[in-house]
Write an enzyme that holds these catalytic residues in place. Structure first.
Site, PDB file in Angstrom:
ATOM      1  N   HIS A   6       0.792  -1.231   0.000  1.00  0.00           N
ATOM      2  CA  HIS A   6       0.000   0.000   0.000  1.00  0.00           C
ATOM      3  C   HIS A   6       0.828   1.289   0.000  1.00  0.00           C
ATOM      4  CE1 HIS A   6      -3.430  -2.604   0.893  1.00  0.00           C
ATOM      5  NE2 HIS A   6      -2.753  -3.109   1.910  1.00  0.00           N
ATOM      6  N   ASP A   7       1.545   1.522   1.084  1.00  0.00           N
ATOM      7  CA  ASP A   7       2.078   2.856   1.353  1.00  0.00           C
ATOM      8  C   ASP A   7       3.176   3.350   0.415  1.00  0.00           C
ATOM      9  OD1 ASP A   7       0.299   3.259   3.447  1.00  0.00           O
ATOM     10  OD2 ASP A   7       1.622   2.309   4.898  1.00  0.00           O
TER      11      ASP A   7
END
Length: 314
Positions: free
Chosen positions: A244-245
């Site tokens: 994700h990040d």
């Protein structure tokens, strides 16, 4: 030659947060990290603070200062995600406790003072966790909102729904009231939702290329990813899990990897059933003005090529 973009990384590490921080560390020509601010999210604040400093020391970047922020959401009780990230938030690798000190200044104060000190429109906020710190910044010091170049965030979902409830993505769900403040602030927003991150699977082939780098940070990252992906492999039955990040940092480095559109996004704060839902007007049926650029697609091979290349530089 252009100057590096000035950024503040607001984070709740998290193995995928660690990958995003490492990607920023590996890109000094493009990014100048003014500070790392931590918030309660994946694990409580004392552990997100610890974990940010663990990553700094692993990468030899103790010059980057870490500031502790708020330890709870603005209006709700804290929800954490040890079931995904482990009891420390960085389970998967055995590393010594950090020795670098956390800064005495509160993260919210640091962000406000930095935005007032730096020339207007030069500082980008990179948010990798719940938006509690940023919500407090904007509530306490609304004068800084026009000074923010943009906020690039990992959060929300539309086509993919939610990952902590059927309707909500974790970062927005943890502090939906802070998210509501951010989305109504008028600050330029770029959103990396689950719709993008679920295209970025840490397959065995991709992780093996990171392992082949052979450095200590790369080996630790592989151990973190192998722990982190076990939850998603069981949940989705996939080869690897979504990363994700790092999309936030990758966007700053190679925005051409991503595509999306300007949309109106509203945050649900009234219904427990759909609390934290990002209501994205993708088809522009509401007539409400756009307040965010919401990404939809990503060049997944290009993303992992960027990650592998930059990790080899640490």
């Amino acid at each position: 030659m252009t100057s590096p973009r000035k950024i503040i990384i607001d984070t709740d590490p998290g193995q995928d947060d660690a990958a995003a921080i490492m990607l920023a560390f590996a890109s000094p020509g493009e990014l100048e990290i003014l500070g790392i601010t931590v918030v309660a999210g994946n694990v409580p604040l004392r552990l997100t603070s610890r974990n940010a400093r663990v990553v700094c020391e692993l990468c030899g970047r103790t010059d980057v200062k870490v500031y502790e922020g708020v330890d709870r959401p603005m209006r709700r009780d804290l929800v954490t995600a040890e079931h995904v990230h482990g009891k420390t938030g960085l389970d998967g690798a055995e590393l010594p406790e950090p020795t670098m000190a956390v800064q005495s200044e509160h993260a919210v104060d640091f962000i406000i003072e930095t935005l007032r000190k730096e020339p207007a429109g030069t500082v980008t906020l990179c948010t990798l966790g719940p938006l509690s710190n940023i919500g407090n910044v904007l509530e306490r010091a609304p004068d800084v909102a026009p000074r923010i170049r943009e906020i690039v965030m990992m959060g929300g979902g539309y086509f993919e729904g939610g990952n902590i409830t059927p309707a909500a993505e974790f970062n927005i769900y943890v502090d939906p009231h802070a998210a509501e403040i951010v989305f109504r602030s008028g600050v330029p927003l770029v959103v990396m939702p689950l719709d993008v991150t679920h295209q970025l699977m840490t397959t065995k082939a991709r992780v093996s290329r990171i392992a082949a780098i052979g450095t200590r940070p790369a080996k630790v990252m592989v151990e973190w990813l192998e722990f982190f992906e076990r939850f998603d492999e069981e949940k989705y039955g996939s080869d690897g899990g979504p990363l994700h990040d790092p999309t936030v940092i990758a966007y700053l480095l190679q925005p051409e990897l991503f595509s999306g559109r300007d949309c109106n996004v509203e945050i649900e704060t009234g219904s427990e059933l759909t609390m934290g839902m990002t209501v994205v007007d993708w088809w522009r049926v509401s007539g409400r003005p756009a307040n965010a650029r919401v990404m939809r697609n990503v060049d997944s091979d290009g993303f992992f090529a960027l990650l592998t290349d930059r990790f080899s530089r640490i």
